[in-house]
Design a protein around this motif. Structure first.
Motif, PDB file in Angstrom:
ATOM      1  N   ILE A  15      19.195  -1.604  14.251  1.00  0.00           N
ATOM      2  CA  ILE A  15      18.569  -2.727  13.537  1.00  0.00           C
ATOM      3  C   ILE A  15      17.349  -3.227  14.300  1.00  0.00           C
ATOM      4  O   ILE A  15      16.296  -3.536  13.711  1.00  0.00           O
ATOM      5  CB  ILE A  15      19.606  -3.852  13.329  1.00  0.00           C
ATOM      6  N   GLY A  16      17.464  -3.327  15.643  1.00  0.00           N
ATOM      7  CA  GLY A  16      16.319  -3.782  16.425  1.00  0.00           C
ATOM      8  C   GLY A  16      15.140  -2.830  16.337  1.00  0.00           C
ATOM      9  O   GLY A  16      13.990  -3.262  16.216  1.00  0.00           O
ATOM     10  N   ALA A  17      15.414  -1.509  16.408  1.00  0.00           N
ATOM     11  CA  ALA A  17      14.323  -0.548  16.300  1.00  0.00           C
ATOM     12  C   ALA A  17      13.666  -0.602  14.927  1.00  0.00           C
ATOM     13  O   ALA A  17      12.431  -0.515  14.809  1.00  0.00           O
ATOM     14  CB  ALA A  17      14.857   0.863  16.575  1.00  0.00           C
ATOM     15  N   THR A  18      14.482  -0.786  13.892  1.00  0.00           N
ATOM     16  CA  THR A  18      13.912  -0.889  12.542  1.00  0.00           C
ATOM     17  C   THR A  18      13.049  -2.134  12.399  1.00  0.00           C
ATOM     18  O   THR A  18      11.946  -2.089  11.831  1.00  0.00           O
ATOM     19  CB  THR A  18      15.051  -0.902  11.513  1.00  0.00           C
ATOM     20  N   ALA A  19      13.533  -3.273  12.928  1.00  0.00           N
ATOM     21  CA  ALA A  19      12.749  -4.518  12.839  1.00  0.00           C
ATOM     22  C   ALA A  19      11.449  -4.402  13.632  1.00  0.00           C
ATOM     23  O   ALA A  19      10.386  -4.863  13.181  1.00  0.00           O
ATOM     24  CB  ALA A  19      13.592  -5.685  13.358  1.00  0.00           C
ATOM     25  N   LEU A  20      11.503  -3.782  14.819  1.00  0.00           N
ATOM     26  CA  LEU A  20      10.275  -3.612  15.607  1.00  0.00           C
ATOM     27  C   LEU A  20       9.281  -2.701  14.901  1.00  0.00           C
ATOM     28  O   LEU A  20       8.067  -2.961  14.912  1.00  0.00           O
ATOM     29  CB  LEU A  20      10.635  -3.041  16.980  1.00  0.00           C
ATOM     30  N   THR A  21       9.781  -1.660  14.263  1.00  0.00           N
ATOM     31  CA  THR A  21       8.881  -0.755  13.538  1.00  0.00           C
ATOM     32  C   THR A  21       8.214  -1.460  12.373  1.00  0.00           C
ATOM     33  O   THR A  21       7.003  -1.310  12.129  1.00  0.00           O
ATOM     34  CB  THR A  21       9.664   0.468  13.059  1.00  0.00           C
ATOM     35  N   VAL A  22       9.015  -2.236  11.630  1.00  0.00           N
ATOM     36  CA  VAL A  22       8.449  -2.965  10.491  1.00  0.00           C
ATOM     37  C   VAL A  22       7.434  -4.001  10.958  1.00  0.00           C
ATOM     38  O   VAL A  22       6.411  -4.242  10.305  1.00  0.00           O
ATOM     39  CB  VAL A  22       9.587  -3.620   9.678  1.00  0.00           C
ATOM     40  N   ARG A  23       7.702  -4.625  12.119  1.00  0.00           N
ATOM     41  CA  ARG A  23       6.808  -5.677  12.613  1.00  0.00           C
ATOM     42  C   ARG A  23       5.495  -5.112  13.131  1.00  0.00           C
ATOM     43  O   ARG A  23       4.428  -5.719  12.936  1.00  0.00           O
ATOM     44  CB  ARG A  23       7.519  -6.444  13.744  1.00  0.00           C
ATOM     45  N   THR A  24       5.534  -3.976  13.776  1.00  0.00           N
ATOM     46  CA  THR A  24       4.321  -3.440  14.407  1.00  0.00           C
ATOM     47  C   THR A  24       3.623  -2.361  13.588  1.00  0.00           C
ATOM     48  O   THR A  24       2.507  -1.961  13.943  1.00  0.00           O
ATOM     49  CB  THR A  24       4.683  -2.844  15.785  1.00  0.00           C
ATOM     50  N   ALA A  25       4.195  -1.889  12.534  1.00  0.00           N
ATOM     51  CA  ALA A  25       3.572  -0.816  11.749  1.00  0.00           C
ATOM     52  C   ALA A  25       2.385  -1.363  10.966  1.00  0.00           C
ATOM     53  O   ALA A  25       2.422  -2.500  10.470  1.00  0.00           O
ATOM     54  CB  ALA A  25       4.596  -0.200  10.809  1.00  0.00           C
ATOM     55  N   PRO A  26       1.286  -0.604  10.825  1.00  0.00           N
ATOM     56  CA  PRO A  26       0.131  -1.083  10.030  1.00  0.00           C
ATOM     57  C   PRO A  26       0.481  -1.120   8.555  1.00  0.00           C
ATOM     58  O   PRO A  26       1.314  -0.376   8.071  1.00  0.00           O
ATOM     59  CB  PRO A  26      -0.952  -0.038  10.330  1.00  0.00           C
ATOM     60  N   THR A  27      -0.207  -2.034   7.852  1.00  0.00           N
ATOM     61  CA  THR A  27       0.050  -2.197   6.420  1.00  0.00           C
ATOM     62  C   THR A  27      -0.832  -1.309   5.555  1.00  0.00           C
ATOM     63  O   THR A  27      -0.565  -1.169   4.364  1.00  0.00           O
ATOM     64  CB  THR A  27      -0.169  -3.664   6.028  1.00  0.00           C
ATOM     65  N   HIS A  28      -1.919  -0.727   6.094  1.00  0.00           N
ATOM     66  CA  HIS A  28      -2.790   0.164   5.339  1.00  0.00           C
ATOM     67  C   HIS A  28      -3.277   1.272   6.261  1.00  0.00           C
ATOM     68  O   HIS A  28      -3.228   1.150   7.494  1.00  0.00           O
ATOM     69  CB  HIS A  28      -3.987  -0.581   4.735  1.00  0.00           C
ATOM     70  N   TYR A  29      -3.812   2.306   5.646  1.00  0.00           N
ATOM     71  CA  TYR A  29      -4.255   3.477   6.412  1.00  0.00           C
ATOM     72  C   TYR A  29      -5.708   3.298   6.850  1.00  0.00           C
ATOM     73  O   TYR A  29      -6.572   2.949   6.045  1.00  0.00           O
ATOM     74  CB  TYR A  29      -4.121   4.749   5.575  1.00  0.00           C
ATOM     75  N   GLU A  30      -5.943   3.509   8.103  1.00  0.00           N
ATOM     76  CA  GLU A  30      -7.294   3.461   8.652  1.00  0.00           C
ATOM     77  C   GLU A  30      -7.615   4.821   9.241  1.00  0.00           C
ATOM     78  O   GLU A  30      -7.002   5.230  10.243  1.00  0.00           O
ATOM     79  CB  GLU A  30      -7.385   2.382   9.743  1.00  0.00           C
ATOM     80  N   PRO A  31      -8.540   5.545   8.633  1.00  0.00           N
ATOM     81  CA  PRO A  31      -8.865   6.885   9.166  1.00  0.00           C
ATOM     82  C   PRO A  31      -9.515   6.782  10.546  1.00  0.00           C
ATOM     83  O   PRO A  31     -10.316   5.884  10.817  1.00  0.00           O
ATOM     84  CB  PRO A  31      -9.829   7.456   8.136  1.00  0.00           C
TER      85      PRO A  31
END
Length: 402
Positions: free
Chosen positions: A339-355
């Motif tokens: 659960i902690g790894a999933t929450a950290l991934t959701v918190r730090t993952a970008p919301t859009h793609y930047e080439p």
């Protein structure tokens, strides 16, 4: 740690008997419960138990089969004939003579003494009857488990030794089986044959193919000291696991053929064929054991000759509880980490793609681009000539009448 009791179910042998009484195959019963045939076979052998909604559906179906079986038995049983009315016996009259008084008193006279159920009168001098024995107090789950372990563990260790030929593996298999029984004690305590439940679990663990990959079981153990016992053990270990298990259950433990088939998860004809094949193989190596009675005696002697021991029931029970607590805590820790790894991934993952912008690289070996220069005199004349030429092309030919 014990689990809460679930929907009660008949013993595994009773489940199989109800299915066979209703003339249903395992596949048909599995279709009605919406499971696979292998699941029904495991339920009827006692190796696994249904849970949740499938357990409730299986219990309802077994209850229906039991009611149908009782109805069939009631219809097939003829009504009891009325008991004949006993004829009155003639009263024995006293015989005249000196013995008439004695005969009258012993045969037809009333029996002296208080009647059944009557209390002696005070002061009559008669001694009161014996008081009823006090009832035994109900055993706690731990006491019942310890009693079952002390009663059956030594014999199960010897049987597991016949299956594996390893003393340590036999002891560990029985301990694991009893620890599993303690985890599911409400179900095991209500079973009609708790020893059979534990025996099936111990045999499954002892004959598991994963045991060969354990480092502690790769090294061979010292064989029996007696040459005859060593030859018999080698003959048993050369059998296939299912044939060896069938032989030990039938000729070693003394189960009948249907019980052996149910515990090995096979049909009765298949169990009979396995038993015959195992006997033929052992008799081919040891002709003196062709007689089943001699084979039973030799198996008993082989299992009793080894110095096998079983741990104390308290240690087995507490060891199972420690293992259960460790597994529970490990599962909780793994879940929290996930659960902690999933929450950290959701918190730090970008919301859009930047080439990504690639860095510049100098390209070499390409000739430079040269701009066009001024036209020469000949090129100018050619250009003027092309411009002055008719752009219409030749005249079009038209057909005419002559």
């Amino acid at each position: 740690m014990t689990r809460s009791p679930a929907t009660p179910l008949p013993p595994p042998k009773a489940r199989r008997r109800l299915r066979e009484a209703a003339a249903l195959t395992q596949t048909q019963l599995a279709t009605r419960v919406h499971v696979t045939r292998a699941t029904i076979r495991a339920w009827e052998s006692g190796r696994t138990a249904p849970r949740g909604r499938k357990r409730e559906a299986y219990a309802r179906l077994l209850k229906t089969l039991a009611e149908e079986d009782a109805a069939r038995r009631t219809r097939s049983t003829p009504p009891p004939e009325p008991a004949p009315t006993p004829e009155p016996k003639p009263a024995l009259e006293p015989v005249s003579g000196p013995a008439s008084d004695t005969a009258s008193d012993t045969v037809s006279g009333p029996v002296s003494g208080p009647e059944k159920g009557s209390e002696p009168e005070p002061g009559s001098g008669s001694e009161p009857g014996p008081e009823p024995a006090p009832e035994h107090p109900a055993l706690t789950p731990a006491q019942a488990f310890d009693a079952l372990y002390e009663f059956s563990a030594p014999a199960l260790v010897r049987q597991a030794y016949l299956l594996t030929g390893r003393r340590e593996l036999a002891r560990e298999s029985v301990e694991r089986a009893f620890q599993t029984a303690w985890e599911r004690w409400p179900e095991v305590a209500r079973d009609r044959d708790p020893v059979g439940w534990v025996r099936a679990t111990a045999y499954e663990f002892a004959l598991s193919p994963w045991q060969r990959f354990r480092p502690r079981h790769r090294q061979p153990e010292p064989p029996p000291a007696d040459p005859g016992d060593r030859t018999l053990l080698n003959a048993l270990l050369r059998l296939r696991p299912q044939h060896r298990r069938t032989l030990v259950l039938y000729d070693g433990v003394g189960l009948d053929l249907p019980e052996t088939a149910a515990e090995t998860e096979a049909s009765t004809p298949a169990a009979a064929n396995r038993l015959l094949h195992a006997r033929e193989t052992v008799a081919g190596r040891l002709p003196a054991l062709a007689d089943p009675r001699v084979l039973h005696q030799r198996l008993t002697e082989l299992a009793s000759a080894e110095r096998l021991w079983a741990a104390k029931p308290t240690g087995v029970r507490k060891g199972g509880e420690r293992r259960t607590r460790f597994r529970t805590r490990a599962a909780i820790a793994f879940t929290v980490a996930l659960i902690g790894a999933t929450a950290l991934t959701v918190r730090t993952a970008p919301t859009h793609y930047e080439p990504a912008v690639s860095p510049g690289v100098a390209v070499r070996g390409v000739p430079p681009r040269v701009a066009p220069g001024s036209l020469s005199e000949a090129e100018r004349e050619l250009r003027q000539k092309l411009r002055d030429r008719l752009q219409d092309g030749p005249e079009r030919l038209e057909p005419r009448l002559e």
